[in-house]
Design an enzyme around this catalytic site. Sequence first.
Site, PDB file in Angstrom:
ATOM      1  N   HIS A  85       0.890  -0.981   0.004  1.00 23.27           N
ATOM      2  CA  HIS A  85       0.079  -0.081  -0.503  1.00 23.27           C
ATOM      3  C   HIS A  85       1.311   1.431  -0.347  1.00 23.27           C
ATOM      4  O   HIS A  85       1.910   1.749   0.883  1.00 23.27           O
ATOM      5  CB  HIS A  85      -0.902  -0.366   1.286  1.00 23.27           C
ATOM      6  CG  HIS A  85      -1.880   0.718   1.478  1.00 23.27           C
ATOM      7  ND1 HIS A  85      -1.913   1.736   2.084  1.00 23.27           N
ATOM      8  CD2 HIS A  85      -2.741   1.649   0.688  1.00 23.27           C
ATOM      9  CE1 HIS A  85      -3.220   2.852   2.486  1.00 23.27           C
ATOM     10  NE2 HIS A  85      -3.801   2.571   0.839  1.00 23.27           N
ATOM     11  N   HIS A 119      -1.089  11.702  -2.385  1.00 23.86           N
ATOM     12  CA  HIS A 119      -2.532  10.496  -1.817  1.00 23.86           C
ATOM     13  C   HIS A 119      -3.613  11.925  -0.984  1.00 23.86           C
ATOM     14  O   HIS A 119      -4.414  12.166  -1.654  1.00 23.86           O
ATOM     15  CB  HIS A 119      -2.098  10.049   0.020  1.00 23.86           C
ATOM     16  CG  HIS A 119      -3.609  10.146  -0.121  1.00 23.86           C
ATOM     17  ND1 HIS A 119      -4.495   9.814   1.269  1.00 23.86           N
ATOM     18  CD2 HIS A 119      -4.014   8.067  -0.445  1.00 23.86           C
ATOM     19  CE1 HIS A 119      -5.855   9.500   1.612  1.00 23.86           C
ATOM     20  NE2 HIS A 119      -5.154   7.964   0.814  1.00 23.86           N
TER      21      HIS A 119
END
Length: 247
Positions: free
Chosen positions: A10, A52
Amino acid sequence: MWPYPRMIAHRGGGTMAPENTLAALAAGLRHGYHAVEFDVMLSRDGIGVVMHDPDFGRTVLGPGSVAQTDAAAIAALDAGSWFGAEHAGEPVPLFVPFAEYCKGHDIWMNIEIKPAPGHDEATGRWVASTVRDLFPDESDQARLPLLSSFSAAALRAARAAAPGLPRALAFGALPPDWEGQARELGVLSVHVDHNRLTPALAQSVKAAGFGLFCYTVNDPARARLLLGWGVDAICTDRIDLLAWDFK
Ligand code: G3P
Ligand code: MG
Protein backbone atom coordinates in the site's frame (compact mmCIF):
# COMPACT_ATOMS: atom_id res chain seq x y z
CA MET A 1 -10.52 -12.82 -13.32
CA TRP A 2 -7.49 -11.72 -11.23
CA PRO A 3 -4.23 -12.30 -13.15
CA TYR A 4 -2.20 -10.09 -10.76
CA PRO A 5 -0.21 -10.70 -7.57
CA ARG A 6 -2.08 -11.58 -4.38
CA MET A 7 -0.14 -9.29 -2.04
CA ILE A 8 0.24 -5.59 -2.80
CA ALA A 9 2.24 -2.95 -0.92
CA HIS A 10 0.00 0.00 0.00
CA ARG A 11 1.25 3.48 -1.01
CA GLY A 12 4.52 2.01 -2.22
CA GLY A 13 5.98 0.39 0.85
CA GLY A 14 3.38 0.57 3.61
CA THR A 15 4.83 1.55 6.98
CA MET A 16 8.43 0.81 5.99
CA ALA A 17 9.14 4.15 4.28
CA PRO A 18 7.44 7.47 3.53
CA GLU A 19 4.32 6.74 1.51
CA ASN A 20 4.20 7.21 -2.26
CA THR A 21 7.94 7.76 -2.73
CA LEU A 22 10.79 5.99 -4.51
CA ALA A 23 12.09 5.05 -1.04
CA ALA A 24 8.80 3.22 -0.51
CA LEU A 25 9.28 1.21 -3.72
CA ALA A 26 12.82 0.34 -2.64
CA ALA A 27 11.52 -0.81 0.76
CA GLY A 28 8.96 -2.98 -1.00
CA LEU A 29 11.65 -4.57 -3.15
CA ARG A 30 13.79 -5.24 -0.06
CA HIS A 31 10.82 -7.17 1.36
CA GLY A 32 10.37 -9.12 -1.87
CA TYR A 33 7.32 -7.15 -3.04
CA HIS A 34 6.88 -6.73 -6.78
CA ALA A 35 3.34 -5.35 -6.59
CA VAL A 36 2.36 -1.90 -5.44
CA GLU A 37 -0.59 0.43 -4.99
CA PHE A 38 -0.08 4.19 -5.12
CA ASP A 39 -2.11 7.36 -5.67
CA VAL A 40 -1.94 9.85 -8.56
CA MET A 41 -3.27 13.41 -8.61
CA LEU A 42 -2.90 16.26 -11.12
CA SER A 43 -0.86 19.37 -10.42
CA ARG A 44 -2.04 22.85 -11.44
CA ASP A 45 -0.26 22.48 -14.77
CA GLY A 46 -1.89 19.13 -15.41
CA ILE A 47 0.96 16.72 -14.58
CA GLY A 48 0.41 13.55 -12.57
CA VAL A 49 2.19 13.45 -9.22
CA VAL A 50 2.28 10.59 -6.72
CA MET A 51 0.37 11.98 -3.74
CA HIS A 52 -2.51 10.84 -1.57
CA ASP A 53 -3.77 14.05 0.05
CA PRO A 54 -5.07 16.96 -2.04
CA ASP A 55 -3.77 19.41 0.55
CA PHE A 56 -0.25 19.83 1.86
CA GLY A 57 0.37 19.57 5.58
CA ARG A 58 0.61 15.86 6.38
CA THR A 59 3.31 14.31 4.16
CA VAL A 60 4.73 17.61 2.92
CA LEU A 61 4.86 20.86 4.82
CA GLY A 62 1.89 23.07 3.93
CA PRO A 63 0.06 25.41 3.29
CA GLY A 64 -0.93 24.72 -0.27
CA SER A 65 -2.55 22.06 -2.40
CA VAL A 66 -1.65 19.80 -5.30
CA ALA A 67 -4.24 21.30 -7.66
CA GLN A 68 -2.98 24.85 -7.04
CA THR A 69 0.76 24.14 -7.39
CA ASP A 70 2.80 23.39 -10.52
CA ALA A 71 4.44 19.98 -10.80
CA ALA A 72 8.00 21.29 -10.67
CA ALA A 73 7.29 22.99 -7.35
CA ILE A 74 5.54 19.89 -5.96
CA ALA A 75 8.48 17.71 -7.01
CA ALA A 76 10.81 19.95 -4.99
CA LEU A 77 8.84 19.40 -1.76
CA ASP A 78 10.19 17.18 1.00
CA ALA A 79 7.94 14.12 1.32
CA GLY A 80 10.28 12.26 3.67
CA SER A 81 10.92 14.36 6.79
CA TRP A 82 7.48 13.70 8.27
CA PHE A 83 8.42 10.01 8.33
CA GLY A 84 11.90 10.30 9.74
CA ALA A 85 15.08 12.36 9.57
CA GLU A 86 16.81 9.65 7.55
CA HIS A 87 14.34 10.34 4.73
CA ALA A 88 14.68 14.14 4.76
CA GLY A 89 14.66 15.53 1.23
CA GLU A 90 12.89 12.53 -0.33
CA PRO A 91 10.97 14.19 -3.16
CA VAL A 92 7.35 13.89 -4.21
CA PRO A 93 7.62 11.71 -7.33
CA LEU A 94 6.30 12.73 -10.69
CA PHE A 95 4.15 9.93 -12.02
CA VAL A 96 6.05 9.16 -15.25
CA PRO A 97 9.50 8.47 -13.76
CA PHE A 98 7.84 6.66 -10.86
CA ALA A 99 5.98 4.35 -13.24
CA GLU A 100 9.13 3.90 -15.31
CA TYR A 101 10.98 2.82 -12.17
CA CYS A 102 8.25 0.24 -11.53
CA LYS A 103 8.39 -0.97 -15.11
CA GLY A 104 12.18 -1.19 -14.97
CA HIS A 105 12.14 -3.16 -11.70
CA ASP A 106 9.32 -5.49 -12.71
CA ILE A 107 6.90 -4.03 -10.14
CA TRP A 108 3.25 -4.50 -11.02
CA MET A 109 1.16 -1.36 -10.45
CA ASN A 110 -2.30 -0.73 -9.10
CA ILE A 111 -2.51 2.96 -9.94
CA GLU A 112 -5.20 4.66 -7.91
CA ILE A 113 -6.61 7.66 -9.76
CA LYS A 114 -7.09 10.07 -6.88
CA PRO A 115 -8.56 13.28 -8.29
CA ALA A 116 -8.37 16.49 -6.32
CA PRO A 117 -11.96 17.68 -5.82
CA GLY A 118 -13.48 18.77 -9.14
CA HIS A 119 -10.75 17.23 -11.29
CA ASP A 120 -12.16 13.74 -11.81
CA GLU A 121 -12.37 13.60 -15.60
CA ALA A 122 -9.08 15.37 -16.25
CA THR A 123 -7.23 13.07 -13.84
CA GLY A 124 -8.77 9.89 -15.24
CA ARG A 125 -8.02 10.97 -18.79
CA TRP A 126 -4.41 12.00 -18.04
CA VAL A 127 -3.56 8.83 -16.10
CA ALA A 128 -5.06 6.50 -18.70
CA SER A 129 -3.49 8.16 -21.71
CA THR A 130 -0.10 8.39 -19.99
CA VAL A 131 -0.19 4.73 -18.96
CA ARG A 132 -1.23 3.75 -22.48
CA ASP A 133 1.86 5.52 -23.83
CA LEU A 134 4.08 3.79 -21.23
CA PHE A 135 2.55 0.38 -22.02
CA PRO A 136 1.77 0.41 -25.75
CA ASP A 137 1.63 -3.40 -25.92
CA GLU A 138 -1.70 -4.45 -24.41
CA SER A 139 -1.39 -8.12 -25.38
CA ASP A 140 -0.13 -9.31 -21.99
CA GLN A 141 -2.92 -8.17 -19.68
CA ALA A 142 -1.22 -9.50 -16.55
CA ARG A 143 1.62 -7.00 -16.94
CA LEU A 144 -0.59 -3.98 -17.53
CA PRO A 145 -1.21 -1.63 -14.62
CA LEU A 146 -4.68 -1.73 -13.09
CA LEU A 147 -6.32 1.71 -12.90
CA SER A 148 -8.56 1.98 -9.84
CA SER A 149 -10.62 4.82 -8.44
CA PHE A 150 -13.39 5.69 -6.05
CA SER A 151 -14.53 8.14 -8.74
CA ALA A 152 -16.85 6.74 -11.40
CA ALA A 153 -16.34 9.93 -13.44
CA ALA A 154 -12.58 9.39 -13.43
CA LEU A 155 -12.99 5.78 -14.54
CA ARG A 156 -15.35 6.79 -17.36
CA ALA A 157 -12.78 9.29 -18.60
CA ALA A 158 -10.03 6.67 -18.28
CA ARG A 159 -12.05 4.24 -20.34
CA ALA A 160 -12.66 6.82 -23.06
CA ALA A 161 -8.93 7.66 -23.21
CA ALA A 162 -7.58 4.09 -23.09
CA PRO A 163 -10.32 1.48 -23.36
CA GLY A 164 -7.83 -1.41 -23.42
CA LEU A 165 -6.44 -0.75 -19.93
CA PRO A 166 -7.96 -2.71 -17.03
CA ARG A 167 -9.96 -0.71 -14.49
CA ALA A 168 -11.24 -1.25 -10.94
CA LEU A 169 -13.97 0.46 -8.94
CA ALA A 170 -13.15 1.20 -5.30
CA PHE A 171 -15.67 1.49 -2.49
CA GLY A 172 -15.66 1.79 1.26
CA ALA A 173 -18.59 -0.52 1.89
CA LEU A 174 -20.19 -2.14 -1.12
CA PRO A 175 -23.44 -0.29 -1.89
CA PRO A 176 -26.55 -2.28 -2.87
CA ASP A 177 -26.07 -1.44 -6.56
CA TRP A 178 -22.32 -2.20 -6.64
CA GLU A 179 -22.75 -4.75 -9.43
CA GLY A 180 -24.65 -2.37 -11.70
CA GLN A 181 -21.98 0.29 -11.20
CA ALA A 182 -19.17 -2.20 -11.85
CA ARG A 183 -20.83 -3.49 -15.03
CA GLU A 184 -21.61 0.00 -16.30
CA LEU A 185 -17.93 0.96 -15.91
CA GLY A 186 -16.65 -2.31 -17.37
CA VAL A 187 -14.24 -2.93 -14.51
CA LEU A 188 -12.17 -6.04 -13.91
CA SER A 189 -12.28 -5.87 -10.12
CA VAL A 190 -13.95 -4.33 -7.12
CA HIS A 191 -11.85 -2.86 -4.28
CA VAL A 192 -13.32 -2.68 -0.79
CA ASP A 193 -12.46 -1.78 2.79
CA HIS A 194 -11.96 -5.20 4.36
CA ASN A 195 -13.69 -4.04 7.56
CA ARG A 196 -16.91 -3.61 5.57
CA LEU A 197 -16.79 -6.98 3.80
CA THR A 198 -18.74 -10.08 4.79
CA PRO A 199 -18.38 -13.65 3.52
CA ALA A 200 -21.71 -13.32 1.70
CA LEU A 201 -20.66 -10.11 -0.06
CA ALA A 202 -17.32 -11.66 -1.01
CA GLN A 203 -19.14 -14.62 -2.46
CA SER A 204 -21.48 -12.40 -4.47
CA VAL A 205 -18.57 -10.43 -5.98
CA LYS A 206 -16.82 -13.63 -7.00
CA ALA A 207 -20.02 -15.22 -8.31
CA ALA A 208 -20.59 -12.13 -10.48
CA GLY A 209 -17.18 -12.70 -12.08
CA PHE A 210 -15.19 -9.76 -10.67
CA GLY A 211 -11.81 -9.74 -9.00
CA LEU A 212 -11.99 -8.82 -5.30
CA PHE A 213 -9.29 -6.65 -3.71
CA CYS A 214 -9.27 -5.69 -0.03
CA TYR A 215 -7.52 -2.72 1.56
CA THR A 216 -5.81 -2.16 3.99
CA VAL A 217 -5.15 -5.45 5.79
CA ASN A 218 -2.34 -5.41 8.32
CA ASP A 219 -3.02 -8.50 10.44
CA PRO A 220 -1.93 -11.92 9.13
CA ALA A 221 -4.85 -13.76 10.74
CA ARG A 222 -7.31 -11.34 9.16
CA ALA A 223 -5.61 -11.67 5.78
CA ARG A 224 -5.84 -15.46 6.00
CA LEU A 225 -9.55 -15.24 6.83
CA LEU A 226 -10.23 -12.93 3.90
CA LEU A 227 -8.35 -15.19 1.48
CA GLY A 228 -10.52 -18.01 2.77
CA TRP A 229 -13.60 -15.97 1.77
CA GLY A 230 -12.31 -15.91 -1.81
CA VAL A 231 -10.63 -12.50 -1.76
CA ASP A 232 -8.13 -12.30 -4.63
CA ALA A 233 -5.78 -9.60 -3.40
CA ILE A 234 -4.71 -7.98 -0.16
CA CYS A 235 -3.30 -4.46 0.00
CA THR A 236 -1.17 -4.03 3.11
CA ASP A 237 0.88 -1.50 5.03
CA ARG A 238 2.68 -4.26 6.91
CA ILE A 239 4.94 -5.71 4.26
CA ASP A 240 7.14 -6.77 7.18
CA LEU A 241 4.41 -8.96 8.70
CA LEU A 242 2.68 -10.17 5.53
CA ALA A 243 5.25 -11.58 3.14
CA TRP A 244 4.94 -11.05 -0.59
CA ASP A 245 4.19 -14.80 -0.92
CA PHE A 246 1.73 -14.88 2.01
CA LYS A 247 -0.84 -17.66 1.76
O1 G3P B 1 -6.73 1.60 -3.26
C1 G3P B 1 -6.81 1.12 -1.97
C2 G3P B 1 -6.54 2.18 -0.95
O2 G3P B 1 -5.35 2.83 -1.28
C3 G3P B 1 -7.65 3.17 -0.85
O3 G3P B 1 -7.50 4.04 0.21
O4 G3P B 1 -7.07 6.29 1.05
O5 G3P B 1 -5.24 4.61 1.04
O6 G3P B 1 -6.01 5.61 -1.08
P1 G3P B 1 -6.39 5.18 0.29
MG1 MG C 1 -4.75 4.55 -2.49
